[in-house]
Write a protein that holds these residues in place. Structure first.
Motif, PDB file in Angstrom:
ATOM      1  N   GLU A  61     -70.282-128.452  37.328  1.00 21.32           N
ATOM      2  CA  GLU A  61     -70.628-129.834  37.575  1.00 21.32           C
ATOM      3  C   GLU A  61     -69.768-130.454  38.664  1.00 21.32           C
ATOM      4  O   GLU A  61     -70.376-131.501  39.162  1.00 21.32           O
ATOM      5  CB  GLU A  61     -70.452-130.448  35.876  1.00 21.32           C
ATOM      6  CG  GLU A  61     -71.012-132.141  35.923  1.00 21.32           C
ATOM      7  CD  GLU A  61     -70.508-132.916  34.817  1.00 21.32           C
ATOM      8  OE1 GLU A  61     -71.368-133.815  34.651  1.00 21.32           O
ATOM      9  OE2 GLU A  61     -69.739-132.352  34.076  1.00 21.32           O
ATOM     10  N   GLY A  62     -68.597-130.219  38.717  1.00 25.81           N
ATOM     11  CA  GLY A  62     -67.514-131.058  39.512  1.00 25.81           C
ATOM     12  C   GLY A  62     -68.206-130.631  41.075  1.00 25.81           C
ATOM     13  O   GLY A  62     -68.219-131.340  41.852  1.00 25.81           O
ATOM     14  N   VAL A  63     -68.268-129.330  41.203  1.00 27.72           N
ATOM     15  CA  VAL A  63     -68.992-128.962  42.578  1.00 27.72           C
ATOM     16  C   VAL A  63     -70.229-129.821  42.969  1.00 27.72           C
ATOM     17  O   VAL A  63     -70.314-130.210  43.876  1.00 27.72           O
ATOM     18  CB  VAL A  63     -69.160-127.471  42.607  1.00 27.72           C
ATOM     19  CG1 VAL A  63     -69.773-127.074  43.912  1.00 27.72           C
ATOM     20  CG2 VAL A  63     -67.795-126.717  42.501  1.00 27.72           C
ATOM     21  N   LYS A  64     -70.875-129.635  41.989  1.00 33.22           N
ATOM     22  CA  LYS A  64     -72.553-130.499  42.233  1.00 33.22           C
ATOM     23  C   LYS A  64     -72.174-131.807  42.443  1.00 33.22           C
ATOM     24  O   LYS A  64     -72.741-132.324  43.215  1.00 33.22           O
ATOM     25  CB  LYS A  64     -73.367-130.295  40.840  1.00 33.22           C
ATOM     26  CG  LYS A  64     -74.660-131.103  41.044  1.00 33.22           C
ATOM     27  CD  LYS A  64     -75.436-130.712  39.680  1.00 33.22           C
ATOM     28  CE  LYS A  64     -76.665-131.535  39.860  1.00 33.22           C
ATOM     29  NZ  LYS A  64     -77.260-131.515  38.513  1.00 33.22           N
ATOM     30  N   LEU A  65     -71.661-132.646  41.694  1.00 35.84           N
ATOM     31  CA  LEU A  65     -71.107-133.985  42.005  1.00 35.84           C
ATOM     32  C   LEU A  65     -70.401-134.380  43.116  1.00 35.84           C
ATOM     33  O   LEU A  65     -70.530-135.350  43.822  1.00 35.84           O
ATOM     34  CB  LEU A  65     -70.369-134.644  40.614  1.00 35.84           C
ATOM     35  CG  LEU A  65     -71.326-134.915  39.502  1.00 35.84           C
ATOM     36  CD1 LEU A  65     -70.309-135.200  38.238  1.00 35.84           C
ATOM     37  CD2 LEU A  65     -72.288-135.773  39.731  1.00 35.84           C
ATOM     38  N   ALA A  66     -69.368-133.475  43.471  1.00 34.47           N
ATOM     39  CA  ALA A  66     -68.685-133.635  44.513  1.00 34.47           C
ATOM     40  C   ALA A  66     -69.762-133.530  45.868  1.00 34.47           C
ATOM     41  O   ALA A  66     -69.602-134.462  46.742  1.00 34.47           O
ATOM     42  CB  ALA A  66     -67.644-132.561  44.866  1.00 34.47           C
ATOM     43  N   GLY A  67     -70.607-132.733  46.127  1.00 35.58           N
ATOM     44  CA  GLY A  67     -71.673-132.464  46.918  1.00 35.58           C
ATOM     45  C   GLY A  67     -72.515-133.679  47.131  1.00 35.58           C
ATOM     46  O   GLY A  67     -72.707-134.252  47.958  1.00 35.58           O
ATOM     47  N   GLN A  68     -72.860-134.433  45.973  1.00 29.20           N
ATOM     48  CA  GLN A  68     -73.630-135.504  45.725  1.00 29.20           C
ATOM     49  C   GLN A  68     -73.148-136.800  46.203  1.00 29.20           C
ATOM     50  O   GLN A  68     -73.812-137.562  46.860  1.00 29.20           O
ATOM     51  CB  GLN A  68     -74.392-135.715  44.356  1.00 29.20           C
ATOM     52  CG  GLN A  68     -75.174-134.671  43.920  1.00 29.20           C
ATOM     53  CD  GLN A  68     -75.803-134.608  42.480  1.00 29.20           C
ATOM     54  OE1 GLN A  68     -74.995-135.445  41.688  1.00 29.20           O
ATOM     55  NE2 GLN A  68     -76.563-133.822  42.087  1.00 29.20           N
ATOM     56  N   SER A  69     -71.904-136.949  45.603  1.00 24.81           N
ATOM     57  CA  SER A  69     -71.278-138.363  46.038  1.00 24.81           C
ATOM     58  C   SER A  69     -70.038-138.559  47.164  1.00 24.81           C
ATOM     59  O   SER A  69     -69.671-139.572  47.353  1.00 24.81           O
ATOM     60  CB  SER A  69     -70.345-138.552  44.376  1.00 24.81           C
ATOM     61  OG  SER A  69     -69.524-137.603  44.264  1.00 24.81           O
ATOM     62  N   LYS A  70     -69.775-137.530  47.611  1.00 24.37           N
ATOM     63  CA  LYS A  70     -68.827-137.311  48.818  1.00 24.37           C
ATOM     64  C   LYS A  70     -67.453-138.357  48.492  1.00 24.37           C
ATOM     65  O   LYS A  70     -67.522-139.439  49.043  1.00 24.37           O
ATOM     66  CB  LYS A  70     -69.409-137.858  49.955  1.00 24.37           C
ATOM     67  CG  LYS A  70     -70.512-137.078  50.444  1.00 24.37           C
ATOM     68  CD  LYS A  70     -70.411-135.717  50.943  1.00 24.37           C
ATOM     69  CE  LYS A  70     -71.438-134.799  51.527  1.00 24.37           C
ATOM     70  NZ  LYS A  70     -72.716-134.673  50.358  1.00 24.37           N
TER      71      LYS A  70
END
Length: 120
Positions: free
Chosen positions: A37-46
């Motif tokens: 989830e962290g990898v996904k959110l990092a990519g989305q939220s920068k």
């Protein structure tokens, strides 16, 4: 606009404390409770900074850091390991995986923000 910090942490008490301190100091906090989830959110939220627990479900923090470093859009974002892994070599393992900093748990609320500001 407030700076964004992504906190990747599966322990509810730790997540609450870190979020409380960061929000009190004017940061927007994005929460992830697992590595994937962290990898996904990092990519989305920068985010401007990523605080990363090492002991995580699904994907451990070392793997998360390596995955984040593969993403060109996140390459310059500081990743700070916030972990109870405090044995000899743990700091070096986190840095080798791609983290730019290391904070031991339990965090000290009195010094936490000065430790965070070193990475922003």
């Amino acid at each position: 606009m407030n700076r964004k910090i992504l906190v990747i942490e599966d322990n509810e008490q730790n997540l609450y404390l870190v979020t409380f301190i960061l929000e009190k100091n004017g940061f927007d906090v994005i929460q992830a409770r697992s590595g994937d989830e962290g990898v996904k959110l990092a990519g989305q939220s920068k985010p401007d900074l990523i605080l990363l627990d090492i002991q995580l479900p699904v994907m451990d923090g070392y793997t998360v850091a390596r995955e984040l470093r593969k993403m060109p859009s996140l390459a310059s974002i500081p990743i700070v390991a916030v972990t109870s892994f405090a044995m000899p070599g743990d700091r070096e393992n986190a840095l080798a995986a791609g983290c730019t900093g290391y904070i031991e748990k339990p965090i000290d609320p009195d010094t936490f923000m000065s430790q965070i500001s070193q990475h922003l």
